[in-house]
Design an enzyme around this catalytic site. Structure first.
Site, short mmCIF file in Angstrom:
data_model
loop_
_atom_site.label_atom_id
_atom_site.label_comp_id
_atom_site.label_asym_id
_atom_site.label_seq_id
_atom_site.Cartn_x
_atom_site.Cartn_y
_atom_site.Cartn_z
N HIS A 1 -13.21 -51.36 -39.56
CA HIS A 1 -14.01 -50.96 -38.40
C HIS A 1 -15.44 -51.47 -38.51
CE1 HIS A 1 -16.65 -48.17 -36.16
NE2 HIS A 1 -15.72 -48.31 -35.24
N CYS B 1 -40.58 -61.84 -13.58
CA CYS B 1 -41.20 -61.68 -14.89
C CYS B 1 -41.07 -60.27 -15.44
CB CYS B 1 -42.65 -62.13 -14.87
SG CYS B 1 -43.66 -61.13 -13.77
#
Ligand code: ADP
Ligand code: MG
Ligand code: MG
Length: 887
Positions: A462, A838
């Site tokens: 895992h 932006c």
């Protein structure tokens, strides 16, 4: 016609004409893979898929499987009985199945699987007799009780694990496989008792009830907390739902001629073209990944079972050629017969993803444009961050070694739990999470850590799989470590490391260092460089960066930035002696005093801008004028106020009056942005002077044509822009004239107030460019502030009102609509207008795709996101091209 909710594995491929996307949407990834493998004639235990639509229906019906679908399920079980020659619920020859979840995109470890379903007290005896293998029969039954209790009823796994450990201790054996049939039979009794104690009812004996409960549990698991966290992290929509696969069991636990394993067609850590995997003899299901025993490398299978190995490698090659991508496969061997249980495009590290993409192009399997789609933009992040400083690394002492499970360099303080990792990282500490092994509930902690070090588990454990998916460095399976969770310490090579001690781990070599090792920045070269070249070839959007300093600008340039889309000038006011001049300006009572103070700031600003222009050359540099409210520049603590008053030569009383006068109820909507320059135009004059003089100086010095871009923030009305712009233009033109050079400059505005977006046609007449400040635009459109949203957004996710943070992923319906509308109207009014974004969204792949689709010219993002945005822009272009070709 009513909807078809179930498909046999034999039906899927034909029903969807082999279209994997359509198959995945309905059958889930696992179901689609099983159907494709079946169609290709590969050995797949047969079964059927209950579709994702059935999952949606389950939720629509109030978390119930309606009668029609239940009936359909049992009819398909009848069909499966015919195929297998076994009978579900039969006492002597029971058909046993697995019930497996499978969403469109794999969600590793997020949802659970139940194996050996159909067993009960009677049929386990029948199975034992029929197979003449009671050990196998009871092992299967105890696993089934355990998984059913855990997955369906939520009875903790550890209750069962503890009993297994007790039994092993009693018998003096080390491994589960050393337990005898009798031991396992006893465990079954104990397990059923645990179930009964917890559930206040006996373990269900009716296979039909077992089946329906299991299917419900899989549907339900789509909405469990772990799945929700994973979905949010990976932008997987809730509405997709998961499919369920019901499949005949192949028994890897029936003896030494059986086993189970997982393998990749190429190395998922490095991309090397070589079969890579692990297997365990006499084992079932998750045994390989859970770390109960250490598995053998797949290459050993060649000696142990040559025929099976040969068959498997042939299938692996066939699958890779079919899907034209590296495959991650699960298989089981029952009494010497190979069965394929799963295939999917394998998760891989960023390095491996780049290598595989380049190799597949070189092998002629895919073209460059397809390759561009093959790497997740976010994954690149792992390559942009520092690596160990090679010099320091030479001197460092390796104190231990584990498996190189997920590459990268991590240096941080040791913590022992996922909760601690999250909490410490939240306080800004860099941590390395040390665990015996990890499990799905650790996911957030794993994300917070710089690196993960585990004691148990192989390359497909895992920890390894999840870390690779997240691009986090991981060293797994270092069996030399002894961990003491209670004391919060571990011992390795005779030395004890306590919580908070520094260690460093190298996920590319598996090396562990008992010290902090400095790191150095990464560079784009080799496969990475070649790959980014392909991305740049197809993208239309330009990628700029948000940078306030030459250092950031340089970093972004190295990462391929084509300009600066946002330079925030306020950051430049906070350093050293500048802040003093700034404060003098704020307390000034007359225009003259204000101008005097501003004159002190001017040279600093000009110097900053010269640095930026020199770094960027002729690439555009967009400078935003002062934006935050002025009180942000003044102190709040009593002692600081007193010091400042002394400094400024005014009384404390006077300074406090100024501070009080600047107090705002809602600074986000207060006296800021261009409103400051409307009140104090001299600020705009000073900033214009700094920008233009800097540009003139650098032009003269370097001969480069600098075209500065001046950006006015927070405009909501065209007259407001015009008013400020007139000061800018007057100042700039005079300076340029005086310098006697031919220099162009542009004045544009941010679009960050809904009114600006709604009146864009007018504003565009006064602007050379629009730049979408989507942080503010999102705040103002949603009407909540980014800084306060954390207090309530969690309840919005829980209730599914919002699925993701609108400050992370641009909201296409609301904010996006304003962007689209204003871009269209702005361009119509002023065809020369150029458009960019932006806000934080400029580096978020799904938002970048949106920007591409609405026709912006550039996105601007922080330096470390530049390569991510370049790739996202390229993917948007390829997707658009393909969608057009389809029409
Ligand atoms: P996950 O998505 O978490 O990998 P899976 O559904 O693939 O879950 O199953 C978990 C484990 O059980 C895997 O190792 C798989 O190979 C095994 N498994 C699932 N179905 C069967 C089956 N019909 N026969 C044998 N093993 C199975
Ligand atoms: Mg699982
Ligand atoms: Mg699986």
């Amino acid at each position: 016609m009513s909807r078809k909710y179930l498909y046999y594995f034999t039906e899927g491929s034909e029903a969807f004409h082999g279209d994997m996307t359509a198959m995945k949407n309905t059958l889930g990834g696992k179901g689609a893979g099983l159907a494709e493998m079946t169609a290709a004639g590969m050995p797949v235990p047969q079964g059927f898929t209950i579709t994702t639509d059935a999952c949606t229906q389950y939720y629509t019906d109030g978390r119930q499987i309606n009668e029609a679908i239940q009936k359909d399920i049992f009819e398909h079980m009848k069909g499966l009985e015919k195929i297998t020659g076994k009978t579900f619920g039969d006492i002597n020859n029971p058909l046993l199945v697995s019930v497996r979840s499978g969403a469109r995109q794999s969600m590793p470890g997020m949802m659970d699987t139940i194996l050996n379903l159909g067993l009960n007290d009677e049929s386990v005896e029948g199975l034992a007799k029929k197979t003449n293998n009671p050990r196998f029969a009871y092992d299967s039954y105890r696993r089934f009780v355990q998984m059913f209790a855990d997955v369906v009823m939520g009875v903790s796994k550890s209750l069962f694990e503890d009993e297994i450990d007790k039994m092993k201790a009693e018998k003096g054996v080390k491994n589960d496989i050393d337990l005898s049939a009798e031991d396992l039979k006893k465990l079954v009794v104990i397990f059923k008792k645990i179930y009964e104690d917890n559930e206040k009812k006996p373990f269900p004996q009716d296979p039909k009830e077992q089946l329906i409960e299991a299917v419900k549990a899989v549907f339900r698991s789509w909405d469990n907390p772990r799945a929700n966290v994973y979905r949010k992290m990976n932008e997987i929509p809730y509405e997709w739902g998961t499919a369920v696969n019901v499949q005949q069991m192949a028994f890897g636990n029936s003896g030494d001629n059986s086993g189970t394993g997982v393998a990749f067609t190429r190395n998922p850590a490095t991309g090397e073209k070589k079969l890579f995997g692990e297997y365990l003899i006499n084992a079932q299901g998750e045994d390989v990944v859970s770390g109960v025993r250490t598995p053998s490398p797949i290459s050993h299978l060649q000696d142990q079972m040559p025929a099976v190995y040969k068959e498997f490698t042939e299938i692996a090659t066939k699958l890779e050629n079919h899907f034209k991508d590296m495959q991650d496969m699960e298989f089981t061997i029952e009494d010497g017969h190979l069965f394929m249980l799963q295939t999917r495009n394998g998760k891989r590290t960023a390095n491996a993803a780049l290598k595989v993409a380049c190799d597949l192009v070189d092998e002629g399997m895919i073209d460059e444009e397809e390759a561009v789609l093959r790497v997740e933009p976010h994954q690149l992040d792992a390559l942009l961050h520092p690596q160990f400083d090679p010099e320091a690394l030479k001197k460092a002492e390796v104190v231990g070694k584990g498996l190189a499970a997920s590459p990268g360099a991590a240096c941080g303080k040791v913590v022992f739990s996922a909760e601690d990792a999250k909490a410490w990282a939240g306080r800004g500490e860099k941590v390395v999470l040390v665990r015996l092994e990890t499990s799905p509930e650790d996911i957030e902690g794993m994300q917070s850590a710089e690196g993960i070090l585990t004691v148990r588990g192989g390359m497909t454990s895992h920890a390894a799989v999840v870390a690779r998916g997240m691009g986090t460095c991981c060293v797994s399976g270092c069996g030399d470590i002894t961990v003491n969770y209670d004391k919060k310490e571990f011992t390795l090579a005779g030395k004890t490391y306590k919580e908070g001690d520094y260690i460093s781990i190298d996920g590319s070599t598996g090396n562990i260092y008992g010290e902090a090792i400095p790191t150095v920045p990464a560079s784009i070269s080799g496969d990475f460089g070649r790959y980014m070249g392909w991305a740049d070839k197809v993208r239309r959007l330009k990628v700029y960066t948000n940078a306030d300093t030459p250092r950031d600008a340089k970093q972004a340039s190295d990462f391929g930035a084509e300009g600066i889309g946002l330079c925030r000038t306020e950051h430049m006011f906070f350093e050293g002696s500048r802040i003093k001049a700034m404060r003098e300006m704020i307390v000034a009572e007359t225009v003259e005093d204000r101008k005097k103070a501003l004159a002190k700031i001017l040279p600093y600003q000009q110097g900053d801008f010269e640095g930026l222009f020199e770094t960027m050359g002729e690439r555009p540099v967009t400078i935003r004028f002062l934006d935050p409210p002025l009180h942000e520049f003044l102190p709040t603590k009593e002692a600081d106020i007193k010091d400042l008053a002394d400094d400024l030569n005014i009384t404390v009383q006077k300074l406090k009056e100024v501070i009080a006068s600047l107090h705002e109820f809602n600074p986000m909507m207060g006296h800021r942005g261009c409103r400051l320059t409307v009140t104090y135009p001299e600020i705009a004059e000073m900033q214009t002077t700094a920008v233009i003089n800097a540009a003139i100086n650098v032009t003269k010095k370097t001969g480069k044509k600098i075209v500065p871009q001046i950006m006015i923030p927070l405009v909501g009305e065209v007259k407001e822009l015009k008013y400020v712009k007139d000061f800018v233009v007057k100042t700039a033109d005079e300076l340029i004239k005086k310098a006697g050079i031919d220099m162009k400059y542009e004045v544009g505005t941010m679009i960050e107030i809904p009114r600006a977006a709604l009146t864009a046609g007018k504003i565009a007449k006064e602007a050379d460019f629009f730049c979408y400040g989507t942080n503010d635009l999102t705040q103002m459109t949603f009407g909540f502030s980014r800084d306060d949203a954390g207090k309530f957004l969690d309840s919005y996710y829980e209730t599914k009102i919002y699925e993701s943070d609108p400050f992370v992923h641009l909201d296409p319906d609301g904010v996006g609509r304003l962007v689209k509308l204003s871009a269209t109207e702005g361009k119509a009014a002023n065809p020369a207008l150029h458009l960019g974004i932006c806000g934080e969204h400029g580096g978020d792949p799904s938002s970048v795709e949106f920007c591409h689709n609405v026709g912006l010219d550039y996105v601007s993002c922080s330096p470390f996101r530049v390569p991510i945005a370049r790739l996202a822009a390229a993917q948007a272009a390829v997707k658009e091209k393909r969608a057009k070709a389809k029409k």
